[in-house]
Design a protein around this motif. Structure first.
Motif, PDB file in Angstrom:
ATOM      1  N   HIS A   2       0.835  -0.761  -0.096  1.00  0.00           N
ATOM      2  CA  HIS A   2      -0.370   0.120  -0.074  1.00  0.00           C
ATOM      3  C   HIS A   2       0.904   1.133  -0.115  1.00  0.00           C
ATOM      4  O   HIS A   2       1.872   0.881   1.189  1.00  0.00           O
ATOM      5  CB  HIS A   2      -1.033  -0.241   1.296  1.00  0.00           C
ATOM      6  N   ILE A   3       0.381   2.427  -0.896  1.00  0.00           N
ATOM      7  CA  ILE A   3       1.119   3.092  -1.018  1.00  0.00           C
ATOM      8  C   ILE A   3       0.771   4.346  -0.420  1.00  0.00           C
ATOM      9  O   ILE A   3      -0.225   4.735  -0.908  1.00  0.00           O
ATOM     10  CB  ILE A   3       1.750   3.376  -2.244  1.00  0.00           C
ATOM     11  N   ILE A   4       1.573   5.526   0.477  1.00  0.00           N
ATOM     12  CA  ILE A   4       0.719   6.942   0.797  1.00  0.00           C
ATOM     13  C   ILE A   4       1.839   7.872   0.629  1.00  0.00           C
ATOM     14  O   ILE A   4       3.152   7.798   0.647  1.00  0.00           O
ATOM     15  CB  ILE A   4       1.452   6.321   2.297  1.00  0.00           C
ATOM     16  N   LEU A   5       1.133   8.940  -0.054  1.00  0.00           N
ATOM     17  CA  LEU A   5       1.883   9.820  -0.476  1.00  0.00           C
ATOM     18  C   LEU A   5       1.072  11.019  -0.298  1.00  0.00           C
ATOM     19  O   LEU A   5       0.204  11.440  -0.425  1.00  0.00           O
ATOM     20  CB  LEU A   5       2.124   9.569  -1.518  1.00  0.00           C
ATOM     21  N   THR A  38       3.916  -3.112   8.955  1.00  0.00           N
ATOM     22  CA  THR A  38       5.079  -2.545   8.484  1.00  0.00           C
ATOM     23  C   THR A  38       4.698  -0.831   7.610  1.00  0.00           C
ATOM     24  O   THR A  38       4.274  -1.312   6.694  1.00  0.00           O
ATOM     25  CB  THR A  38       5.769  -3.351   8.244  1.00  0.00           C
ATOM     26  N   LEU A  39       5.366  -0.249   8.309  1.00  0.00           N
ATOM     27  CA  LEU A  39       5.190   1.537   7.327  1.00  0.00           C
ATOM     28  C   LEU A  39       7.040   1.365   7.259  1.00  0.00           C
ATOM     29  O   LEU A  39       7.898   1.764   7.687  1.00  0.00           O
ATOM     30  CB  LEU A  39       4.450   2.292   8.322  1.00  0.00           C
ATOM     31  N   SER A  68       3.312  -7.334   0.719  1.00  0.00           N
ATOM     32  CA  SER A  68       2.637  -7.628   0.287  1.00  0.00           C
ATOM     33  C   SER A  68       1.807  -6.701   1.045  1.00  0.00           C
ATOM     34  O   SER A  68       0.646  -5.512   0.953  1.00  0.00           O
ATOM     35  CB  SER A  68       2.307  -8.925  -0.169  1.00  0.00           C
ATOM     36  N   GLY A  69       1.545  -7.332   2.658  1.00  0.00           N
ATOM     37  CA  GLY A  69       0.564  -6.425   3.120  1.00  0.00           C
ATOM     38  C   GLY A  69       1.118  -4.925   4.132  1.00  0.00           C
ATOM     39  O   GLY A  69       0.429  -4.342   4.996  1.00  0.00           O
ATOM     40  N   ASP A  88      -2.582  -0.965  -3.404  1.00  0.00           N
ATOM     41  CA  ASP A  88      -3.445   0.657  -2.954  1.00  0.00           C
ATOM     42  C   ASP A  88      -2.576   2.014  -2.989  1.00  0.00           C
ATOM     43  O   ASP A  88      -1.385   1.454  -3.357  1.00  0.00           O
ATOM     44  CB  ASP A  88      -3.796   0.241  -1.710  1.00  0.00           C
ATOM     45  N   ILE A  89      -3.251   3.086  -3.313  1.00  0.00           N
ATOM     46  CA  ILE A  89      -2.588   4.357  -3.349  1.00  0.00           C
ATOM     47  C   ILE A  89      -3.501   4.685  -2.459  1.00  0.00           C
ATOM     48  O   ILE A  89      -4.528   4.908  -2.819  1.00  0.00           O
ATOM     49  CB  ILE A  89      -2.228   4.368  -4.761  1.00  0.00           C
TER      50      ILE A  89
END
Length: 140
Positions: A2-5, A38-39, A68-69, A88-89
């Motif tokens: 999962h990408i966070i921006l 994990t981040l 993956s998660g 996901d983004i």
């Protein structure tokens, strides 16, 4: 993964090799979203997060190491090389126009992604931060 921006109104991410903004409420929201996984963050992003955050992994070679998660907070990397690994983004919009010399390549969202949720919350330094979740379109 999962990408966070974070982006401004013109999809800007950086200016003069610096992040455009920082917001404590946003960091709290990111930690809430990622509390069960994990981040991954770059070492240049580490000062945004509290040192006691147990789920942080700091490495310059992420997101290639993410499972993956896992979540990856991306401030200045292209997503294209890792696109096939992304589930996901999550995009946080500052809802302001800042100067920028680096922008998020939103071409990645134009093919194969669906906006599934939008919400807003008040930040510490921003009256409104918009959160958007994109997921891969399901093959029919």
């Amino acid at each position: 993964m999962h990408i966070i921006l974070t982006v401004d109104d013109n999809w800007g991410t950086r200016f003069n090799n610096r992040r455009q903004s920082r917001d404590k409420a946003l960091i709290e929201r990111i930690l809430e979203l990622t509390s069960y996984a994990t981040l991954w963050i770059h070492e240049s992003s580490a000062k945004l997060f509290p040192a006691h955050a147990e789920n942080l992994s700091i490495d310059v070679s992420f997101p290639s190491q993410a499972d993956s998660g896992d979540f990856c907070f991306v401030e200045d990397l292209s997503l294209m090389p890792n696109e096939n690994m992304i589930d996901d983004i999550i995009i946080f919009h500052w809802n302001r126009h800042y100067p920028s010399d680096q922008v998020f390549d939103r071409a990645i969202l134009e093919n194969g992604w669906t906006l599934i949720n939008t919400s807003e919350f008040a930040g510490n330094s921003h009256e409104k931060i918009t959160e958007e979740w994109y997921t891969r379109k399901q093959e029919s």
